[in-house]
Design a protein around this motif. Structure first.
Motif, PDB file in Angstrom:
ATOM      1  N   GLU A  53      75.309 -32.214 -61.843  1.00 45.24           N
ATOM      2  CA  GLU A  53      74.820 -30.825 -61.846  1.00 45.24           C
ATOM      3  C   GLU A  53      75.627 -29.913 -60.935  1.00 45.24           C
ATOM      4  OE1 GLU A  53      70.639 -30.348 -61.244  1.00 45.24           O
ATOM      5  OE2 GLU A  53      70.141 -31.892 -62.714  1.00 45.24           O
ATOM      6  N   ASP A  54      76.128 -30.450 -59.839  1.00 40.73           N
ATOM      7  CA  ASP A  54      76.888 -29.626 -58.899  1.00 40.73           C
ATOM      8  C   ASP A  54      78.363 -29.489 -59.298  1.00 40.73           C
ATOM      9  OD1 ASP A  54      77.791 -32.166 -58.343  1.00 40.73           O
ATOM     10  OD2 ASP A  54      77.209 -32.141 -56.227  1.00 40.73           O
ATOM     11  N   GLY A  55      78.719 -29.998 -60.498  1.00 42.07           N
ATOM     12  CA  GLY A  55      80.079 -29.882 -60.988  1.00 42.07           C
ATOM     13  C   GLY A  55      80.991 -31.016 -60.578  1.00 42.07           C
ATOM     14  N   MET A  56      80.477 -31.957 -59.809  1.00 40.30           N
ATOM     15  CA  MET A  56      81.292 -33.100 -59.409  1.00 40.30           C
ATOM     16  C   MET A  56      81.418 -34.081 -60.565  1.00 40.30           C
ATOM     17  SD  MET A  56      80.104 -33.797 -55.492  1.00 40.30           S
ATOM     18  CE  MET A  56      81.473 -34.849 -55.145  1.00 40.30           C
ATOM     19  N   LEU A  57      82.556 -34.755 -60.610  1.00 36.80           N
ATOM     20  CA  LEU A  57      82.793 -35.773 -61.626  1.00 36.80           C
ATOM     21  C   LEU A  57      82.605 -37.139 -60.991  1.00 36.80           C
ATOM     22  CD1 LEU A  57      86.069 -34.421 -63.240  1.00 36.80           C
ATOM     23  CD2 LEU A  57      83.719 -34.034 -63.979  1.00 36.80           C
ATOM     24  N   ARG A  58      82.055 -38.053 -61.787  1.00 35.35           N
ATOM     25  CA  ARG A  58      81.867 -39.416 -61.310  1.00 35.35           C
ATOM     26  C   ARG A  58      82.410 -40.366 -62.371  1.00 35.35           C
ATOM     27  NH1 ARG A  58      76.736 -41.835 -58.358  1.00 35.35           N
ATOM     28  NH2 ARG A  58      77.445 -43.984 -58.258  1.00 35.35           N
ATOM     29  N   LEU A  59      83.240 -41.309 -61.949  1.00 38.26           N
ATOM     30  CA  LEU A  59      83.782 -42.323 -62.845  1.00 38.26           C
ATOM     31  C   LEU A  59      83.201 -43.680 -62.456  1.00 38.26           C
ATOM     32  CD1 LEU A  59      87.579 -41.415 -62.920  1.00 38.26           C
ATOM     33  CD2 LEU A  59      85.937 -41.180 -64.782  1.00 38.26           C
TER      34      LEU A  59
END
Length: 88
Positions: free
Chosen positions: A40-46
């Motif tokens: 939601e905060d625009g961070m990407l997670r792999l």
């Protein structure tokens, strides 16, 4: 694992280029599958599919009444089959 920041680039085809040190540290090889989540905060997670599966184990355990952490379904099935065999 320590948290590090890396400057990464997106190439002309829209591909994200991960630094070689990151790929080595995480065991990412050409052709490896990853799951990308946009938070939601625009961070990407792999995350790798294997790690996602490992983390997901037991999440729904509380929905099954009478279960215990050490419960082994295979053992229960074998016991049921033995009881059925005795009644034949």
């Amino acid at each position: 694992m320590d948290t590090h920041q890396y400057n990464v680039h997106v190439d002309q085809r829209g591909r994200l280029v991960l630094p070689v040190s990151v790929r080595r540290q995480l065991g990412i090889e050409p052709g490896s599958a990853l799951i990308l989540t946009v938070q939601e905060d625009g961070m990407l997670r792999l995350i790798s599919p294997g790690e996602a599966a490992r983390r997901g184990r037991g999440l729904l355990r509380e929905l099954a009444p009478g279960t215990t952490r050490d419960r082994q379904l295979a053992d229960e099935l074998i016991a049921e089959r033995r009881i059925e065999a005795e009644h034949e």
